[in-house]
Enzyme design. Structure first.
Site, mmCIF file in Angstrom:
data_model
loop_
_atom_site.group_PDB
_atom_site.id
_atom_site.type_symbol
_atom_site.label_atom_id
_atom_site.label_comp_id
_atom_site.label_asym_id
_atom_site.label_seq_id
_atom_site.Cartn_x
_atom_site.Cartn_y
_atom_site.Cartn_z
ATOM 1 N N PHE A 43 -13.152 -5.110 1.430
ATOM 2 C CA PHE A 43 -14.253 -4.351 0.819
ATOM 3 C C PHE A 43 -15.567 -4.553 1.585
ATOM 4 O O PHE A 43 -16.612 -4.804 0.968
ATOM 5 C CB PHE A 43 -14.451 -4.739 -0.656
ATOM 6 C CG PHE A 43 -13.336 -4.368 -1.586
ATOM 7 C CD1 PHE A 43 -12.381 -3.426 -1.225
ATOM 8 C CD2 PHE A 43 -13.239 -4.951 -2.845
ATOM 9 C CE1 PHE A 43 -11.343 -3.077 -2.092
ATOM 10 C CE2 PHE A 43 -12.217 -4.600 -3.717
ATOM 11 C CZ PHE A 43 -11.277 -3.671 -3.335
ATOM 12 N N PRO A 44 -15.544 -4.464 2.915
ATOM 13 C CA PRO A 44 -16.790 -4.679 3.679
ATOM 14 C C PRO A 44 -17.864 -3.644 3.336
ATOM 15 O O PRO A 44 -19.052 -3.900 3.504
ATOM 16 C CB PRO A 44 -16.343 -4.550 5.141
ATOM 17 C CG PRO A 44 -15.105 -3.704 5.081
ATOM 18 C CD PRO A 44 -14.419 -4.104 3.806
ATOM 19 N N TYR B 204 0.867 -1.180 0.000
ATOM 20 C CA TYR B 204 0.000 0.000 0.000
ATOM 21 C C TYR B 204 0.906 1.234 0.000
ATOM 22 O O TYR B 204 1.510 1.569 1.014
ATOM 23 C CB TYR B 204 -0.939 0.024 1.209
ATOM 24 C CG TYR B 204 -1.921 -1.129 1.258
ATOM 25 C CD1 TYR B 204 -2.289 -1.808 0.100
ATOM 26 C CD2 TYR B 204 -2.486 -1.539 2.461
ATOM 27 C CE1 TYR B 204 -3.191 -2.860 0.148
ATOM 28 C CE2 TYR B 204 -3.397 -2.581 2.510
ATOM 29 C CZ TYR B 204 -3.739 -3.239 1.353
ATOM 30 O OH TYR B 204 -4.633 -4.280 1.406
ATOM 31 N N LEU C 158 -21.153 0.431 -1.353
ATOM 32 C CA LEU C 158 -22.441 -0.248 -1.511
ATOM 33 C C LEU C 158 -23.569 0.762 -1.651
ATOM 34 O O LEU C 158 -23.610 1.767 -0.931
ATOM 35 C CB LEU C 158 -22.728 -1.109 -0.279
ATOM 36 C CG LEU C 158 -21.813 -2.310 -0.050
ATOM 37 C CD1 LEU C 158 -22.008 -2.851 1.357
ATOM 38 C CD2 LEU C 158 -22.113 -3.378 -1.094
ATOM 39 N N GLY D 14 -17.872 -2.226 0.248
ATOM 40 C CA GLY D 14 -17.920 -2.181 -1.217
ATOM 41 C C GLY D 14 -16.630 -1.676 -1.823
ATOM 42 O O GLY D 14 -16.513 -1.606 -3.046
ATOM 43 N N GLY D 15 -15.648 -1.293 -1.002
ATOM 44 C CA GLY D 15 -14.345 -0.870 -1.519
ATOM 45 C C GLY D 15 -14.426 0.412 -2.320
ATOM 46 O O GLY D 15 -14.988 1.407 -1.859
HETATM 47 N N1 LIG Z 1 -6.551 -8.822 0.898
HETATM 48 C C1 LIG Z 1 -6.836 -8.004 -0.079
HETATM 49 O O1 LIG Z 1 -6.650 -8.300 -1.258
HETATM 50 C C2 LIG Z 1 -7.435 -6.661 0.227
HETATM 51 C C3 LIG Z 1 -8.036 -5.923 -0.806
HETATM 52 C C4 LIG Z 1 -8.600 -4.698 -0.491
HETATM 53 C C5 LIG Z 1 -8.574 -4.220 0.802
HETATM 54 N N2 LIG Z 1 -7.973 -4.955 1.780
HETATM 55 C C6 LIG Z 1 -7.992 -4.485 3.182
HETATM 56 O O2 LIG Z 1 -9.358 -4.342 3.541
HETATM 57 C C7 LIG Z 1 -9.571 -3.036 4.100
HETATM 58 C C8 LIG Z 1 -10.989 -2.597 3.815
HETATM 59 O O3 LIG Z 1 -11.195 -2.453 2.443
HETATM 60 P P1 LIG Z 1 -11.273 -1.022 1.725
HETATM 61 O O4 LIG Z 1 -10.751 0.022 2.628
HETATM 62 O O5 LIG Z 1 -10.641 -1.160 0.409
HETATM 63 O O6 LIG Z 1 -12.802 -0.861 1.427
HETATM 64 P P2 LIG Z 1 -14.103 -0.593 2.335
HETATM 65 O O7 LIG Z 1 -13.737 -0.659 3.776
HETATM 66 O O8 LIG Z 1 -15.166 -1.478 1.823
HETATM 67 O O9 LIG Z 1 -14.509 0.867 1.901
HETATM 68 C C9 LIG Z 1 -13.658 1.934 1.942
HETATM 69 C C10 LIG Z 1 -14.329 3.075 1.189
HETATM 70 O O10 LIG Z 1 -15.521 3.456 1.877
HETATM 71 C C11 LIG Z 1 -15.429 4.810 2.322
HETATM 72 N N3 LIG Z 1 -15.979 4.809 3.693
HETATM 73 C C12 LIG Z 1 -15.451 4.241 4.797
HETATM 74 N N4 LIG Z 1 -16.256 4.421 5.856
HETATM 75 C C13 LIG Z 1 -17.323 5.115 5.415
HETATM 76 C C14 LIG Z 1 -18.487 5.605 6.030
HETATM 77 N N5 LIG Z 1 -18.734 5.409 7.331
HETATM 78 N N6 LIG Z 1 -19.387 6.297 5.274
HETATM 79 C C15 LIG Z 1 -19.163 6.496 3.943
HETATM 80 N N7 LIG Z 1 -18.070 6.056 3.309
HETATM 81 C C16 LIG Z 1 -17.146 5.362 4.032
HETATM 82 C C17 LIG Z 1 -13.974 5.165 2.259
HETATM 83 O O11 LIG Z 1 -13.797 6.529 1.935
HETATM 84 P P3 LIG Z 1 -13.223 7.597 3.017
HETATM 85 O O12 LIG Z 1 -11.746 7.398 3.073
HETATM 86 O O13 LIG Z 1 -13.639 8.898 2.436
HETATM 87 O O14 LIG Z 1 -13.906 7.305 4.312
HETATM 88 C C18 LIG Z 1 -13.480 4.299 1.118
HETATM 89 O O15 LIG Z 1 -13.735 4.938 -0.114
HETATM 90 C C19 LIG Z 1 -8.504 -2.189 3.446
HETATM 91 O O16 LIG Z 1 -8.285 -0.980 4.150
HETATM 92 C C20 LIG Z 1 -7.330 -3.135 3.407
HETATM 93 O O17 LIG Z 1 -6.646 -3.098 4.644
HETATM 94 C C21 LIG Z 1 -7.427 -6.172 1.512
#
Ligand SMILES: NC(=O)c1ccc[n+]([C@@H]2O[C@H](COP(=O)([O-])OP(=O)(O)OC[C@H]3O[C@@H](n4cnc5c(N)ncnc54)[C@H](OP(=O)(O)O)[C@@H]3O)[C@@H](O)[C@H]2O)c1
Length: 296
Positions: A213-214, A63, A221, A216-217
């Protein structure tokens, strides 16, 4: 009891963590490449997460690359004893920000050493092998050559526990023959439910399931059902999406990612939301709606 303790706890290796954690990926620059747009804000998010009781942070040296790990070190080192930092290896970034496999033994070994150096740790709590046969979703293929390298690094004392990411049930079964697997990190959320059966199998085995992507990433969602339920409960749609995951199975550990203090607070407040049975049932019907294209 701090509010996030209400999310409950689950075992992650030989540690017990709260089910509401934090994913650091969103702290890097656009496209998870380069520095954050606001360095101070990124540090503030990490510090507030831990001050609010978060004891499980997900990260990776790819990252940025190196950006989120260095932010974690700057914000949180020296770490409190109860903080579990989980990283992943198996990929690297191209100069054009692309996500490429990094499976050679020397690359895997280097990746563990990079994580240790950038996080300033002597041993990593948990290292996930990020499988890259298809970067966008689980695809069959033997993980034995790569996992054997990680298992050796564990035997050398550099890694306490091993997990798998972007894997199929067949690969998990293969992995268990090589090393003890403490967690699986795959894409899963209200609308993307390929792992429904797998989650229940892992729960029976005491293995944590950590959905990436809990929310929706990169394509958060969107669903009218989600919005309706949220309105009824006086919560936000994103909080309801997390509350659904918390109720979905006891072995689910959440790592929602955000670069915003306001969103962090919203996400951690999810611990206080108990979804009634009728809301669970309605939300169960959302599957298939708003599925986004997977990223890393
Ligand atoms: N193993 C793998 O291949 C893999 C792949 C992807 C991710 N990951 C891990 O999984 C974690 C979670 O996934 P993710 O961060 O990609 O996606 P996510 O948690 O599904 O969603 C993050 C997105 O949602 C927004 N968001 C977060 N909280 C919110 C809220 N309360 N209200 C409205 N929007 C909100 C964020 O924007 P803002 O910044 O503006 O809040 C960001 O755009 C990552 O941080 C990473 O550590 C692992």
């Amino acid at each position: 009891m701090s509010s996030i303790e209400q999310s409950g706890t689950f075992a992650l290796g030989d540690r017990t963590v709260k089910r509401l954690g934090y994913g650091a990926m969103q702290l890097a620059g656009p496209g998870v490449f380069g520095p954050p747009k606001d360095h101070g804000a990124a540090l503030a998010v990490l510090r507030e997460a831990v001050a609010s009781g978060v004891d499980h942070i997900d990260t990776s040296d790819f990252y940025g690359p190196h950006v989120t790990n260095r932010l974690i070190r700057e914000a949180l080192h020296p770490y409190s004893d109860d903080l579990v930092i989980v990283t992943k290896i198996g990929a690297r970034r191209g100069d054009d920000a692309s996500w490429l496999p990094a499976y050679a033994p020397e690359e895997l070994t280097q990746a563990v050493h990079d994580n240790l150096r950038n996080l300033e740790r002597d041993v990593m709590d948990v290292v996930n092998l990020r499988v890259m046969f298809d970067p966008h979703g689980p695809a069959e293929g033997s993980i034995e050559p790569t996992l054997t390298v990680l298992a050796k690094l564990q035997q050398q004392g550099l890694v306490r526990h091993i997990g798998l990411s972007n894997v199929t049930p067949t690969q998990i079964a293969e992995g268990k023959r090589i090393a003890k697997i403490v967690c699986v990190q795959n894409q899963y959320n209200l609308a993307h439910r390929n792992d429904d059966a797998l989650i229940d199998d892992l729960a029976r085995d005491g293995i944590a399931y950590v959905p990436f992507f809990p929310l929706g990433g990169f394509s958060p969602l969107q669903s009218s059902t989600l919005s309706d339920v949220a309105k009824r409960l006086g919560a936000t749609p994103m909080q309801v999406a997390l509350a659904w995951l918390l109720r979905r199975a006891p072995n689910i550990l959440l790592i929602p990612g955000t670069s915003s203090l306001g969103h962090l607070r919203d996400n951690l407040a999810t611990a206080e939301i108990v979804l009634p049975d009728d809301a669970m049932k309605e939300l169960d019907g959302v599957a298939g709606v708003g599925v986004e294209s997977p990223q890393h």
